[in-house]
Design a protein around this motif. Structure first.
Motif, PDB file in Angstrom:
ATOM      1  N   LEU A 115       0.843  -1.181   0.000  1.00  0.00           N
ATOM      2  CA  LEU A 115       0.000   0.000   0.000  1.00  0.00           C
ATOM      3  C   LEU A 115       0.886   1.240   0.000  1.00  0.00           C
ATOM      4  O   LEU A 115       2.097   1.163   0.198  1.00  0.00           O
TER       5      LEU A 115
ATOM      6  N   GLU B  91      -0.521   5.334   3.631  1.00  0.00           N
ATOM      7  CA  GLU B  91      -1.384   4.345   4.291  1.00  0.00           C
ATOM      8  C   GLU B  91      -0.589   3.507   5.285  1.00  0.00           C
ATOM      9  O   GLU B  91      -1.063   3.218   6.394  1.00  0.00           O
TER      10      GLU B  91
ATOM     11  N   THR C  27       1.791  -5.279   3.687  1.00  0.00           N
ATOM     12  CA  THR C  27       0.468  -4.919   3.170  1.00  0.00           C
ATOM     13  C   THR C  27       0.366  -5.266   1.689  1.00  0.00           C
ATOM     14  O   THR C  27       1.367  -5.365   0.989  1.00  0.00           O
ATOM     15  N   ARG C  28      -0.844  -5.439   1.235  1.00  0.00           N
ATOM     16  CA  ARG C  28      -1.127  -5.623  -0.183  1.00  0.00           C
ATOM     17  C   ARG C  28      -2.621  -5.411  -0.390  1.00  0.00           C
ATOM     18  O   ARG C  28      -3.368  -5.205   0.576  1.00  0.00           O
ATOM     19  N   SER C  29      -3.051  -5.454  -1.635  1.00  0.00           N
ATOM     20  CA  SER C  29      -4.464  -5.343  -1.954  1.00  0.00           C
ATOM     21  C   SER C  29      -4.791  -6.292  -3.099  1.00  0.00           C
ATOM     22  O   SER C  29      -3.949  -6.526  -3.969  1.00  0.00           O
TER      23      SER C  29
ATOM     24  N   PRO D 203      -7.822  -4.360   1.260  1.00  0.00           N
ATOM     25  CA  PRO D 203      -6.420  -4.457   1.645  1.00  0.00           C
ATOM     26  C   PRO D 203      -6.184  -5.607   2.615  1.00  0.00           C
ATOM     27  O   PRO D 203      -7.097  -6.010   3.350  1.00  0.00           O
TER      28      PRO D 203
ATOM     29  N   MET E 116      -9.962   1.596   7.032  1.00  0.00           N
ATOM     30  CA  MET E 116      -9.891   0.708   5.872  1.00  0.00           C
ATOM     31  C   MET E 116     -10.989  -0.345   5.973  1.00  0.00           C
ATOM     32  O   MET E 116     -10.716  -1.506   6.298  1.00  0.00           O
TER      33      MET E 116
ATOM     34  N   ALA F 284     -10.962  -4.463   5.398  1.00  0.00           N
ATOM     35  CA  ALA F 284      -9.587  -4.960   5.379  1.00  0.00           C
ATOM     36  C   ALA F 284      -9.472  -6.274   6.133  1.00  0.00           C
ATOM     37  O   ALA F 284     -10.160  -6.500   7.134  1.00  0.00           O
TER      38      ALA F 284
END
Length: 298
Positions: free
Chosen positions: A214, A218, A240-242, A247, A279, A282
């Motif tokens: 991210l 963020e 982190t990732r999405s 996320p 978020m 998430a």
């Protein structure tokens, strides 16, 4: 399925269905326009609309697949299906730009006068109004869902607005000056716009498929929230990732060694709740470790 996820799914489906309807409408209008005018610039947007129809169908398939819940074979869900769809759409945009360039170069060396110029201008104007209405709807959906497939589609139609203005300029200049080179020249410019749009789509899709982190903003906010609890000594191993839908956040918090297991669990729950507020949706995993000596903290 939680209410937020259900609402996001409905918004995505609404956007891709509207996109499909607009693509069919514009394809028919531009096909008629090319027959009546013979304009290369209008042919350029006809090719683009044909690929938009295919891309919109891909976007719908991606949205439907991505909305499926996690299962035995896909423990993290199917969210990346939208990014795969966006990747294919980017490839289609580049393909249309290549086809258009070849056609434009041919007409540049053998110019063909545009017939019924005002018909072509009228069709391009209608296409601008319809595309603009769709883009406004798509931007609303993107703000609420961050959908990669809808984002890719929106880039298509934002580009279409510029393309149709170029068609009006090309036909208008050709009619006013009596020079036939304006039409293929603008068509080549349209091809360049398509390539720029394709690069944007591909970069966004690759970022998600490659599990890019991210944004720094963020990540800083996540650290700030996690460290705000007085019992948290440090925040480490933040990843982190999405997947384009939601996320994923993983982090380790170092807590005072005197805390009980239940107290440590309550602290992690409180941090997770605060993170979900900024978020929504998430997926958060917080690992708790007892406080270590300063020398051993990495």
């Amino acid at each position: 399925m939680n209410p937020n996820h259900s609402s996001a799914k409905k918004l995505r489906l609404m956007a891709v269905r509207a996109s499909l309807a607009v693509a069919i409408l514009l394809l028919g209008l531009k096909w008629l326009g090319v027959i009546l005018t013979g304009s290369t610039a209008l042919l350029a947007t006809l090719i683009d609309s044909g690929l938009d129809l295919l891309a919109s169908a891909m976007a719908m398939l991606g949205v439907i697949t991505a909305a499926r819940p996690a299962d035995h074979d896909h423990g993290y869900g199917h969210g990346k299906a939208e990014s795969i769809s966006a990747l294919l759409q980017g490839g289609l945009i580049i393909g249309s730009a290549g086809m258009l360039t070849v056609e434009a170069v041919e007409h540049l060396f053998t110019p063909t006068p545009v017939q019924e110029p005002f018909v072509g201008i009228g069709i391009a104007a209608v296409a601008i109004v319809v595309s603009l209405a769709l883009v406004i709807l798509q931007k609303y959906v993107i703000r609420h869902t961050h959908s990669p497939a809808v984002t890719a589609d929106s880039l298509h139609y934002s580009g279409d607005i510029a393309l149709n203005f170029a068609v009006i300029a090309a036909i208008g200049l050709g009619h006013l000056t009596g020079q036939d080179f304006w039409d293929p020249l603008f068509a080549m410019g349209i091809a360049g716009i398509l390539v720029v749009a394709a690069v944007r789509v591909l970069r966004h899709a690759f970022a998600i498929l490659m599990d890019s982190e991210l944004s720094d903003k963020e990540r800083s906010r996540i650290r700030e929230i996690a460290a705000s609890d007085p019992c948290v000594q440090s925040v480490r191993s933040l990843r982190t990732r999405s997947d384009g839908h939601k996320p994923f956040i993983e982090l380790t918090v170092s807590l005072k060694g005197s805390l009980t297991l239940n107290e440590a669990h309550d602290i992690a729950d409180a941090i997770e709740l605060r993170l979900e507020q900024i978020m929504p949706g998430a997926e958060i995993h917080i690992h708790q470790e007892p406080e270590k000596d300063q020398e051993s903290v990495v």
